[in-house]
Design an enzyme around this catalytic site. Sequence first.
Site, PDB file in Angstrom:
ATOM      1  N   ASP A 199     -16.713  99.459  74.752  1.00 12.87           N
ATOM      2  CA  ASP A 199     -15.482 100.029  74.796  1.00 12.87           C
ATOM      3  C   ASP A 199     -16.565 101.120  73.998  1.00 12.87           C
ATOM      4  O   ASP A 199     -18.051 100.641  73.382  1.00 12.87           O
ATOM      5  CB  ASP A 199     -15.476  99.347  73.281  1.00 12.87           C
ATOM      6  N   ASP A 211      -2.188  93.391  80.515  1.00 11.88           N
ATOM      7  CA  ASP A 211      -1.616  92.793  79.281  1.00 11.88           C
ATOM      8  C   ASP A 211      -0.816  92.415  79.229  1.00 11.88           C
ATOM      9  O   ASP A 211       0.311  92.857  79.389  1.00 11.88           O
ATOM     10  CB  ASP A 211      -2.169  94.117  78.221  1.00 11.88           C
TER      11      ASP A 211
END
Lengths: 267, 202
Positions: free
Chosen positions: A21, A140
């Site tokens: 990230d 997702d």
Amino acid sequence: MSELINKIEQGLKSRVIVCLDVAHGRVVKGVNFKGLQDMGDPVELAIRYQEQGADEIVFLDIKATLEQRANALETVTRVAENLSIPFTVGGGLNTYTDVAQFLNAGADKVALNSAAVKKPELIDQIAKGFGSQCVVVAVDLDQEIADGNYRVYINGGNTSTQLDAMQWLAEVEQRGAGEVLLTAMHRDGTGIGFDNELMGRVSKQLGIQVIASGGACKPEHFTETFLAGSDAALAAGMFHRGEFTVGQVKQELFNNGVAVRIEKQND
Amino acid sequence: MSDSMVVEVMPKVGVINTGAGNLYSLNGCLRRIGFEPVTINSPADMQGKDISALIIPGQGRFGTVMSNLRNSGLDKLISDWYQGDKKVVGICVGLQVLFEESEEDPGIKGLGIFKGKVTRLKSPKQPMVGWADVDSEKNWLDQTTLYFVNSYGVTESEQAIASVTYGETFVAAIASNQLVAFQCHPEKSGIAGEEVLKQCLS
């Protein structure tokens, strides 16, 4: 075992992908979403994983708001100049212009998630403009309690859509995605392994490669998902916490007969 | 380091600007293996630079790359270098344009340096994305694991020196005179790829 034998005959190695990230030009780690911990420089961390034997790096959540854009693009160029394996950039890319900027800055691929659901023709446009190999669609998923079917979630997993997972994945492929990054939200952070029933099913159904994500905490989980039919598998925490190296995962895969790339230095 | 006082001049490599993609990865790779990349936009850019090798990079589609090469006059430069027995390295679409035509953009002529046609590959999953071992008669290339990204390729060539199998077997590399071209991306293939490129440029 038959899936594995098929794959060896096909010739491609099973890929181990590390996810980082990035925010404000640094690699960060969220602590229960409250406050971000600085983990270091993206180039240095990516190279560390490359040296461990990672086949690919994914930078997510690049937080490329307009104010941060120049900074994020500069980071991407620095990574491109210094990394000798492919890398993908995703999170916060909403328009064709966003995508073009990051590809021109040196990213090999972009990962689209919410933007693809909100504006599916974006997939077609990028595939036409830059080629399917540049487009990874991140999906997702979570299982609906009522009927057991999988639904697509957006906005970092916070918003449920009415999209049926299998239908959406077929549409994504038809629109020109080169790969799908499939995150089983019900496994994310659990450490109980990838949802291999789901990954195997999707991998069989699609004519594009499936990257499994969500649930890995040890090398055995990678073996299991490749045996089930995943083409690639992604993890973050187990590597960042220093519990395992990519090299250990590759060794485990190799010992179990999964075809992986082993660089000379890892022998 | 006793020889640290010696200033080493890195040999210059001309990177053909095909106008179809960024060159950051390739240029970074060249610097890591000890070469200085010089972007070549037109044949005039070659003058007075003492360039030791030319690279045709691997991004973009066949038709786009060919029209950019023709418009800039770089098509002739590449052919001349090949005929003159100077070093040329092609990568991915940079290999494909050396042939006569491609199913990716029918009707557009390639450089035609080599006989043959680029066809859509019968990959189990399309596009082919990932790492594969190449089989080669050359020791420096045989059983090297390299990164492939492609939907199109060449299945037969008299100049083939390496092959790879993903569903079907196709050409992974060709060589003729001082030219070597790869269907894969050595600049994205870790240390193994760097060594392969170094071998071709040294």
